[in-house]
Design an enzyme around this catalytic site. Structure first.
Site, PDB file in Angstrom:
ATOM      1  N   ASP A  25       0.809  -1.048   0.058  1.00 32.43           N
ATOM      2  CA  ASP A  25       0.082   0.092   0.065  1.00 32.43           C
ATOM      3  C   ASP A  25       0.986   1.352  -0.066  1.00 32.43           C
ATOM      4  O   ASP A  25       1.955   1.083   0.523  1.00 32.43           O
ATOM      5  CB  ASP A  25      -0.928  -0.005   1.190  1.00 32.43           C
ATOM      6  CG  ASP A  25      -2.145   1.061   1.124  1.00 32.43           C
ATOM      7  OD1 ASP A  25      -2.376   1.658   0.194  1.00 32.43           O
ATOM      8  OD2 ASP A  25      -2.602   1.539   2.221  1.00 32.43           O
ATOM      9  N   ASN A  27       1.333   3.418  -2.853  1.00 27.13           N
ATOM     10  CA  ASN A  27       1.913   3.777  -4.196  1.00 27.13           C
ATOM     11  C   ASN A  27       1.311   5.161  -4.680  1.00 27.13           C
ATOM     12  O   ASN A  27       2.043   6.081  -5.167  1.00 27.13           O
ATOM     13  CB  ASN A  27       1.677   2.993  -5.147  1.00 27.13           C
ATOM     14  CG  ASN A  27       2.288   1.576  -5.058  1.00 27.13           C
ATOM     15  OD1 ASN A  27       3.048   1.327  -4.325  1.00 27.13           O
ATOM     16  ND2 ASN A  27       1.801   0.414  -5.837  1.00 27.13           N
ATOM     17  N   GLY A  28       0.234   5.359  -4.325  1.00 25.70           N
ATOM     18  CA  GLY A  28      -0.430   6.612  -4.949  1.00 25.70           C
ATOM     19  C   GLY A  28      -0.002   7.834  -4.121  1.00 25.70           C
ATOM     20  O   GLY A  28       0.299   8.764  -4.834  1.00 25.70           O
ATOM     21  N   ARG A  29       0.023   7.710  -2.900  1.00 23.41           N
ATOM     22  CA  ARG A  29       0.678   8.749  -1.968  1.00 23.41           C
ATOM     23  C   ARG A  29       2.250   9.023  -2.187  1.00 23.41           C
ATOM     24  O   ARG A  29       2.309  10.149  -2.265  1.00 23.41           O
ATOM     25  CB  ARG A  29       0.414   8.405  -0.481  1.00 23.41           C
ATOM     26  CG  ARG A  29      -1.146   8.635  -0.108  1.00 23.41           C
ATOM     27  CD  ARG A  29      -1.208   7.923   1.464  1.00 23.41           C
ATOM     28  NE  ARG A  29      -1.505   6.574   1.165  1.00 23.41           N
ATOM     29  CZ  ARG A  29      -1.363   5.744   2.153  1.00 23.41           C
ATOM     30  NH1 ARG A  29      -0.918   6.110   3.407  1.00 23.41           N
ATOM     31  NH2 ARG A  29      -1.405   4.488   1.967  1.00 23.41           N
ATOM     32  N   ARG A  38      -0.388   9.079 -10.446  1.00 20.44           N
ATOM     33  CA  ARG A  38      -0.311   7.619  -9.467  1.00 20.44           C
ATOM     34  C   ARG A  38       0.395   6.700 -10.233  1.00 20.44           C
ATOM     35  O   ARG A  38       0.884   5.700  -9.671  1.00 20.44           O
ATOM     36  CB  ARG A  38      -1.667   7.311  -9.089  1.00 20.44           C
ATOM     37  CG  ARG A  38      -2.554   8.637  -8.151  1.00 20.44           C
ATOM     38  CD  ARG A  38      -3.808   8.209  -8.191  1.00 20.44           C
ATOM     39  NE  ARG A  38      -4.080   6.905  -7.317  1.00 20.44           N
ATOM     40  CZ  ARG A  38      -4.043   6.593  -6.177  1.00 20.44           C
ATOM     41  NH1 ARG A  38      -3.818   7.440  -5.140  1.00 20.44           N
ATOM     42  NH2 ARG A  38      -4.312   5.326  -5.586  1.00 20.44           N
ATOM     43  N   HIS A  42       2.944   3.334  -8.807  1.00 17.12           N
ATOM     44  CA  HIS A  42       2.802   1.744  -9.367  1.00 17.12           C
ATOM     45  C   HIS A  42       4.003   1.398  -9.781  1.00 17.12           C
ATOM     46  O   HIS A  42       4.404   0.317  -9.512  1.00 17.12           O
ATOM     47  CB  HIS A  42       1.544   1.666 -10.085  1.00 17.12           C
ATOM     48  CG  HIS A  42       0.100   2.071  -9.341  1.00 17.12           C
ATOM     49  ND1 HIS A  42      -0.091   1.765  -8.098  1.00 17.12           N
ATOM     50  CD2 HIS A  42      -0.931   2.810  -9.809  1.00 17.12           C
ATOM     51  CE1 HIS A  42      -1.172   2.123  -7.652  1.00 17.12           C
ATOM     52  NE2 HIS A  42      -1.588   2.815  -8.527  1.00 17.12           N
ATOM     53  N   SER A  70      -7.154  -5.704  -5.627  1.00 20.04           N
ATOM     54  CA  SER A  70      -8.310  -6.279  -4.943  1.00 20.04           C
ATOM     55  C   SER A  70      -9.625  -6.213  -5.829  1.00 20.04           C
ATOM     56  O   SER A  70      -9.454  -5.393  -6.875  1.00 20.04           O
ATOM     57  CB  SER A  70      -8.590  -5.650  -3.616  1.00 20.04           C
ATOM     58  OG  SER A  70      -9.142  -4.383  -3.830  1.00 20.04           O
ATOM     59  N   GLU A  72     -12.025  -4.843  -5.065  1.00 23.63           N
ATOM     60  CA  GLU A  72     -12.529  -3.450  -4.874  1.00 23.63           C
ATOM     61  C   GLU A  72     -11.896  -2.322  -5.603  1.00 23.63           C
ATOM     62  O   GLU A  72     -12.102  -1.232  -6.080  1.00 23.63           O
ATOM     63  CB  GLU A  72     -12.364  -2.845  -3.190  1.00 23.63           C
ATOM     64  CG  GLU A  72     -13.054  -3.665  -2.331  1.00 23.63           C
ATOM     65  CD  GLU A  72     -12.970  -5.123  -1.983  1.00 23.63           C
ATOM     66  OE1 GLU A  72     -11.819  -5.386  -2.098  1.00 23.63           O
ATOM     67  OE2 GLU A  72     -14.093  -5.797  -1.958  1.00 23.63           O
ATOM     68  N   LEU A 136      11.600 -20.083  -3.936  1.00 22.38           N
ATOM     69  CA  LEU A 136      10.527 -19.091  -3.413  1.00 22.38           C
ATOM     70  C   LEU A 136       9.283 -19.302  -4.484  1.00 22.38           C
ATOM     71  O   LEU A 136       9.456 -19.273  -5.640  1.00 22.38           O
ATOM     72  CB  LEU A 136      11.210 -17.827  -3.350  1.00 22.38           C
ATOM     73  CG  LEU A 136       9.801 -16.614  -3.223  1.00 22.38           C
ATOM     74  CD1 LEU A 136       9.667 -16.892  -1.649  1.00 22.38           C
ATOM     75  CD2 LEU A 136      10.477 -15.525  -3.538  1.00 22.38           C
TER      76      LEU A 136
HETATM   77  C1  FPP Z   1      -1.890   0.182  -3.447  1.00 22.15           C
HETATM   78  O1  FPP Z   1      -1.519   1.553  -3.431  1.00 22.15           O
HETATM   79  C2  FPP Z   1      -1.211  -0.440  -4.829  1.00 22.15           C
HETATM   80  C3  FPP Z   1      -2.126  -1.134  -5.622  1.00 22.15           C
HETATM   81  C4  FPP Z   1      -3.386  -1.086  -5.620  1.00 22.15           C
HETATM   82  C5  FPP Z   1      -1.267  -1.764  -6.953  1.00 22.15           C
HETATM   83  C6  FPP Z   1      -0.338  -2.637  -6.368  1.00 22.15           C
HETATM   84  C7  FPP Z   1       0.609  -2.902  -7.508  1.00 22.15           C
HETATM   85  C8  FPP Z   1       2.005  -3.143  -7.347  1.00 22.15           C
HETATM   86  C9  FPP Z   1       2.798  -2.675  -5.996  1.00 22.15           C
HETATM   87  C10 FPP Z   1       2.904  -3.224  -8.586  1.00 22.15           C
HETATM   88  C11 FPP Z   1       3.141  -4.670  -8.480  1.00 22.15           C
HETATM   89  C12 FPP Z   1       2.824  -5.517  -9.306  1.00 22.15           C
HETATM   90  C13 FPP Z   1       3.158  -6.567  -9.833  1.00 22.15           C
HETATM   91  C14 FPP Z   1       2.478  -7.234 -11.068  1.00 22.15           C
HETATM   92  C15 FPP Z   1       3.972  -7.525  -8.965  1.00 22.15           C
HETATM   93  P1  FPP Z   1      -2.492   2.823  -3.634  1.00 22.15           P
HETATM   94  O2  FPP Z   1      -2.382   3.045  -5.018  1.00 22.15           O
HETATM   95  O3  FPP Z   1      -3.723   2.169  -2.687  1.00 22.15           O
HETATM   96  O4  FPP Z   1      -1.895   3.784  -2.755  1.00 22.15           O
HETATM   97  P2  FPP Z   1      -2.475   4.765  -1.823  1.00 22.15           P
HETATM   98  O5  FPP Z   1      -3.186   4.394  -0.503  1.00 22.15           O
HETATM   99  O6  FPP Z   1      -1.200   5.842  -1.595  1.00 22.15           O
HETATM  100  O7  FPP Z   1      -3.355   5.801  -2.743  1.00 22.15           O
END
Ligand code: FPP
Length: 239
Positions: A25, A27-29, A38, A42, A70, A72, A136
């Site tokens: 969690d 990535n966006g922030r 955003r 990612h 997810s 959602e 792994l």
């Molecule tokens: C949540 O951060 C992240 C996601 C919904 C995307 C997850 C994907 C990756 C980390 C890339 C990895 C991908 C592979 C194929 C291994 P958020 O966007 O909810 O962040 P925020 O809470 O700051 O908005």
């Protein structure tokens, strides 16, 4: 500046966890704080994923399960969803040699029939190509929801066992049927929630919430959490 690598002291009393689950969690922030779109978050998150897989291989962890998308997450803007859905393919094409070299097996948890066709095909290809790897196991939870998984398992349970089945029978219908339950869940990004991830499997799992955002999380952070986990299990053993 030389930053010393954190290493794990050997200890019989507190073994390494065999299965670590991560809610990736923040990535966006991470991106918004830099004035970036955003999607840049990612992309940086994908780099963190690569680093953490590499460190897990180095440490000899057996199972790593990553909450990637997810049920959602479909509510997000279409362009963001499309970008995230392109990442498994990008990851596989770029990292395939390294994954094969490291004997990594890829697995997918979730309803892959609900994925865009190109994403589904690439994950199926990756799973098939690595199915005999014995190092792994990295499980990507994609179009995954814990409650939906439990409902699906309940249907399979009734078909296979009727009302007489037990918990072990029930677990055979989960996406994780062949995996042990995680000993350790890590959630970076500062939130203290499970967010519909592995609801059944986390029953006895130690939870670690980390304030760092996922793109800032690295191999040393993983080692620190494992050390704290080992400390907790030593204390439990001493009671
Ligand atoms: C949540 O951060 C992240 C996601 C919904 C995307 C997850 C994907 C990756 C980390 C890339 C990895 C991908 C592979 C194929 C291994 P958020 O966007 O909810 O962040 P925020 O809470 O700051 O908005």
């Amino acid at each position: 500046m030389f930053r010393r690598k954190v290493s794990l002291p050997a200890s019989d009393a507190s073994p390494l966890p065999s299965h670590i689950a991560i809610i990736m969690d923040g990535n966006g922030r991470w991106a918004e704080r830099r004035g970036l779109p955003r999607t840049a978050g990612h992309r940086a998150g994908l780099e963190s994923t690569r680093r953490v897989i590499k460190e897990s291989v180095r440490l000899g962890i057996k199972y790593l399960t990553l909450y990637t998308f997810s049920t959602e997450n479909w509510k997000r803007p279409a362009a963001e969803v499309e970008f995230i859905m392109s990442l498994p393919g990008e990851f596989w094409r770029r990292e395939r040699p390294a994954l094969e070299e490291a004997n990594v097996r890829l697995k997918v948890l979730g309803d892959i029939n609900g994925l865009p066709l190109a994403t589904r095909h690439v994950v199926e290809e990756a799973v098939a190509a690595t199915q005999n790897a014995s190092g792994l196991t990295v499980s990507l939870a994609l179009n995954y929801g814990g409650r939906a998984e439990i409902v699906r398992a309940a249907r399979l349970f009734m078909e296979r066992y009727g009302i007489m089945g037990n918990e072990v029978d029930f677990a055979t219908g989960l996406y994780t049927a062949e995996l042990p339950d995680p000993e350790l869940l890590i959630r970076p990004g500062g939130e203290r929630r499970i967010s519909n991830f592995l609801l059944w499997q986390l029953a006895y799992t130690e939870l670690f919430f980390v304030d760092k955002l996922w793109p800032d999380f690295d191999g040393n952070d993983l080692v620190r959490v494992i050390e704290e986990y080992r400390g907790r299990s030593v204390r439990r053993g001493g009671l």
